[in-house]
Design an enzyme around this catalytic site. Structure first.
Site, mmCIF file in Angstrom:
data_model
loop_
_atom_site.group_PDB
_atom_site.id
_atom_site.type_symbol
_atom_site.label_atom_id
_atom_site.label_comp_id
_atom_site.label_asym_id
_atom_site.label_seq_id
_atom_site.Cartn_x
_atom_site.Cartn_y
_atom_site.Cartn_z
ATOM 1 N N ASP A 73 0.836 -1.207 0.000
ATOM 2 C CA ASP A 73 0.000 0.000 0.000
ATOM 3 C C ASP A 73 0.870 1.256 0.000
ATOM 4 O OD1 ASP A 73 -2.315 1.459 0.015
ATOM 5 O OD2 ASP A 73 -2.717 1.201 2.154
ATOM 6 N N HIS A 102 2.398 3.516 -9.082
ATOM 7 C CA HIS A 102 2.257 2.082 -9.348
ATOM 8 C C HIS A 102 3.474 1.545 -10.112
ATOM 9 C CE1 HIS A 102 -1.608 2.215 -7.563
ATOM 10 N NE2 HIS A 102 -2.208 2.861 -8.545
ATOM 11 N N LEU A 156 11.706 -20.170 -5.316
ATOM 12 C CA LEU A 156 10.751 -19.309 -4.614
ATOM 13 C C LEU A 156 9.417 -19.443 -5.338
ATOM 14 C CD1 LEU A 156 10.161 -16.826 -2.613
ATOM 15 C CD2 LEU A 156 10.621 -15.393 -4.586
HETATM 16 C C1 FPP Z 1 -1.672 0.298 -3.411
HETATM 17 O O1 FPP Z 1 -1.345 1.625 -3.615
HETATM 18 C C2 FPP Z 1 -1.282 -0.637 -4.424
HETATM 19 C C3 FPP Z 1 -2.097 -1.249 -5.348
HETATM 20 C C4 FPP Z 1 -3.464 -0.842 -5.703
HETATM 21 C C5 FPP Z 1 -1.627 -2.403 -6.035
HETATM 22 C C6 FPP Z 1 -0.722 -2.114 -7.189
HETATM 23 C C7 FPP Z 1 0.571 -2.661 -6.896
HETATM 24 C C8 FPP Z 1 1.602 -2.575 -7.727
HETATM 25 C C9 FPP Z 1 1.483 -1.893 -9.025
HETATM 26 C C10 FPP Z 1 2.860 -3.197 -7.334
HETATM 27 C C11 FPP Z 1 3.317 -4.164 -8.374
HETATM 28 C C12 FPP Z 1 2.874 -5.508 -8.260
HETATM 29 C C13 FPP Z 1 3.056 -6.507 -9.149
HETATM 30 C C14 FPP Z 1 3.286 -7.849 -8.624
HETATM 31 C C15 FPP Z 1 3.028 -6.346 -10.628
HETATM 32 P P1 FPP Z 1 -2.523 2.654 -3.453
HETATM 33 O O2 FPP Z 1 -2.905 3.108 -4.818
HETATM 34 O O3 FPP Z 1 -3.652 2.077 -2.674
HETATM 35 O O4 FPP Z 1 -1.825 3.779 -2.649
HETATM 36 P P2 FPP Z 1 -2.503 4.896 -1.719
HETATM 37 O O5 FPP Z 1 -3.071 4.165 -0.523
HETATM 38 O O6 FPP Z 1 -1.360 5.758 -1.361
HETATM 39 O O7 FPP Z 1 -3.548 5.577 -2.541
#
Ligand code: FPP
Length: 249
Positions: free
Chosen positions: A22, A39, A133
């Site tokens: 997060d 992201h 892994l």
């Molecule tokens: C939270 O940040 C993250 C996500 C919604 C998931 C996305 C994750 C990634 C892109 C990492 C990469 C993963 C892989 C395995 C390809 P948020 O948008 O909720 O952040 P905020 O709480 O600051 O708004």
């Protein structure tokens, strides 16, 4: 992973680490950048943590990449995230395969585009023989969705005469959940400052150690992981039982 009956676990390195990544959006906003840039930075962090987990002898890493609830984000953000997943799958799978990583995906696949579903199936197929892994990516996943699909599967078995309702127990429910046959996470890490599970692995986290950090996911690196692992190593895992100390009455 469950300890043998009557014992607490003296395990110092978790076998299975699960992560709620997060804070990408806040990381980007604090730099005056669009959320999608957060992201993209999040993908880099994920790559570094996969590498670090492999080096530390962790056997299973489960990353919460897109939740059932994330479908309700603005359309533009969902598309940006899907594009990123598609690109990451295209770009990273060969290297992961060479490094001995086995990829698995959990979640409601039918809601994802055909392109993504094909890349997921291909990634699973070409890494299925690896065991350095196991990297589980939760995509379109929700803990309640997982319990619902397990209940439906068990109900079908009862309807078809293969299972007595009384035979449904914790073991049979676990067997129908998406993570099966992998062990439950020993440690859950959540970055980004919130202290909640947000519909992640509801059943499987029953006895996991929970580690919350304010660090935003794009800033989380191997030293952050080591802090989480040190926290884990300091825990006395009792799995609901009393640990009898030698000499205690
Ligand atoms: C939270 O940040 C993250 C996500 C919604 C998931 C996305 C994750 C990634 C892109 C990492 C990469 C993963 C892989 C395995 C390809 P948020 O948008 O909720 O952040 P905020 O709480 O600051 O708004």
């Amino acid at each position: 992973m469950a300890a043998p009956p009557g014992q607490s676990s003296a395990q110092t390195v978790p076998e299975h680490v699960a992560v709620i990544m997060d804070g990408n959006g806040r990381w980007a906003r604090s730099r005056g950048m669009p959320r999608a840039a957060g992201h993209r930075a999040g993908v880099k962090s994920a790559k570094a943590i996969v590498q670090a987990c492999g080096e530390r002898g962790i056997r299973v890493l489960t990353l919460f990449a897109f939740s059932s609830e994330n479908w309700s984000r603005p359309r533009s953000e969902v598309s940006a995230l899907m594009k990123l997943m598609l690109e990451a799958l295209g770009r990273e799978v060969n290297e992961l395969a060479q490094k001995g990583v086995q990829l698995r995906f959990v979640g409601a696949r039918h809601r994802l585009s055909e392109d993504i579903q094909n890349r997921m199936a291909n990634a699973e197929q070409c890494t299925s023989g690896n065991d350095k892994l196991i990297l589980v990516i939760a995509l379109g996943y929700g803990g309640r969705w997982d319990l619902v699909q397990a209940a439906q599967e068990l109900a079908r078995e009862v309807r078809d005469g293969g299972l007595e309702p009384e035979a449904i127990d914790e073991e049979s429910i676990s067997r129908h959940l998406s993570l099966a046959p992998l062990p439950d996470p020993d440690l859950l890490i959540r970055t980004g400052g919130e202290s909640r599970i947000s519909n992640f692995l509801l059943w499987n986290l029953a006895y996991s150690e929970l580690y919350f950090t304010d660090c935003l996911w794009p800033d989380f690196d191997s030293s952050g992981l080591d802090e989480a692992l040190a926290f884990f190593a300091s825990r006395d895992r009792r799995f609901g039982r009393v640990v009898e100390k030698v000499g205690s009455a």
